[in-house]
Design a protein around this motif. Structure first.
Motif, mmCIF file in Angstrom:
data_model
loop_
_atom_site.group_PDB
_atom_site.id
_atom_site.type_symbol
_atom_site.label_atom_id
_atom_site.label_comp_id
_atom_site.label_asym_id
_atom_site.label_seq_id
_atom_site.Cartn_x
_atom_site.Cartn_y
_atom_site.Cartn_z
ATOM 1 N N GLN A 183 -5.008 3.319 -4.785
ATOM 2 C CA GLN A 183 -3.706 2.674 -4.616
ATOM 3 C C GLN A 183 -3.001 2.493 -5.963
ATOM 4 O O GLN A 183 -2.296 1.518 -6.181
ATOM 5 C CB GLN A 183 -3.849 1.328 -3.898
ATOM 6 C CG GLN A 183 -4.196 1.447 -2.445
ATOM 7 C CD GLN A 183 -3.124 2.144 -1.634
ATOM 8 O OE1 GLN A 183 -1.945 1.844 -1.742
ATOM 9 N NE2 GLN A 183 -3.526 3.090 -0.807
ATOM 10 N N TYR A 233 -4.640 7.402 -2.497
ATOM 11 C CA TYR A 233 -5.016 6.582 -1.338
ATOM 12 C C TYR A 233 -6.246 5.743 -1.649
ATOM 13 O O TYR A 233 -6.336 4.585 -1.247
ATOM 14 C CB TYR A 233 -5.323 7.436 -0.116
ATOM 15 C CG TYR A 233 -4.180 8.286 0.388
ATOM 16 C CD1 TYR A 233 -2.850 7.909 0.220
ATOM 17 C CD2 TYR A 233 -4.436 9.481 1.043
ATOM 18 C CE1 TYR A 233 -1.822 8.696 0.673
ATOM 19 C CE2 TYR A 233 -3.403 10.270 1.512
ATOM 20 C CZ TYR A 233 -2.103 9.884 1.328
ATOM 21 O OH TYR A 233 -1.085 10.667 1.782
ATOM 22 N N HIS A 262 0.821 -1.211 0.000
ATOM 23 C CA HIS A 262 0.000 0.000 0.000
ATOM 24 C C HIS A 262 0.855 1.261 0.000
ATOM 25 O O HIS A 262 1.947 1.280 0.553
ATOM 26 C CB HIS A 262 -0.895 0.043 1.245
ATOM 27 C CG HIS A 262 -1.940 -1.007 1.258
ATOM 28 N ND1 HIS A 262 -1.744 -2.232 1.856
ATOM 29 C CD2 HIS A 262 -3.184 -1.027 0.744
ATOM 30 C CE1 HIS A 262 -2.822 -2.956 1.724
ATOM 31 N NE2 HIS A 262 -3.715 -2.258 1.038
ATOM 32 N N ASN A 265 1.025 4.668 1.705
ATOM 33 C CA ASN A 265 0.477 5.164 2.963
ATOM 34 C C ASN A 265 0.386 6.679 3.035
ATOM 35 O O ASN A 265 -0.579 7.208 3.583
ATOM 36 C CB ASN A 265 1.291 4.646 4.143
ATOM 37 C CG ASN A 265 1.167 3.144 4.266
ATOM 38 O OD1 ASN A 265 0.148 2.566 3.941
ATOM 39 N ND2 ASN A 265 2.231 2.512 4.715
#
Length: 143
Positions: free
Chosen positions: A111, A108, A76, A78
């Protein structure tokens, strides 16, 4: 009636050697089996896409270098932020902070850096920021 009795003599040494070779053969087969198993696909959930850490890339605006900092874990993205944004730059480029916040929010959610919509007010600045984020993520990508 004639019966021929056969007597087989096994030495304990031969039994031990045979057992050890059988165990070693099984271990070798297991090793080969696990070595050549297919790995997880890139797109499968849980697959490692990034090397965890914080990666930076430099963006130059009006002879001022800005560091775009991207923090990732194994799969991911972040956080995305400027690491050295000062008042002088925000005064000269007032739309730069909202542009990176808008791009970061979209990243976010998805992704991914694909299909990011750039704002109408500052498409060129947003594109430069997006390219800088891509450079930082390229450093983080597992090869």
């Amino acid at each position: 009636m004639s019966s021929k009795t056969k007597i087989v003599v096994l030495h304990m040494k031969e039994i031990i050697y045979t057992t050890i070779f059988i165990v070693l053969g099984i271990l070798l087969l297991l090793l080969l089996f696990f070595m050549f198993l297919p790995e997880k696909k890139e797109g499968s959930p849980g697959a490692k896409q990034y090397q965890p850490g914080i990666y930076t890339s430099t963006l130059t605006l009006n002879n001022t270098d800005l560091e775009v900092e991207v923090a990732v874990d194994a799969s991911h993205i972040n956080s995305i932020r400027f690491s050295n944004l000062d008042d002088t730059v925000t005064t000269m480029f007032p739309l730069i902070q909202p542009a990176i916040e808008d791009i970061a929010e979209q990243v976010y959610d998805t992704q991914s850096l694909e299909n990011i919509s750039l704002p109408q007010e500052n498409p060129y600045t947003s594109q430069v920021i997006l390219d800088t984020i891509k450079e930082a993520l390229k450093k983080a990508t597992v090869k």
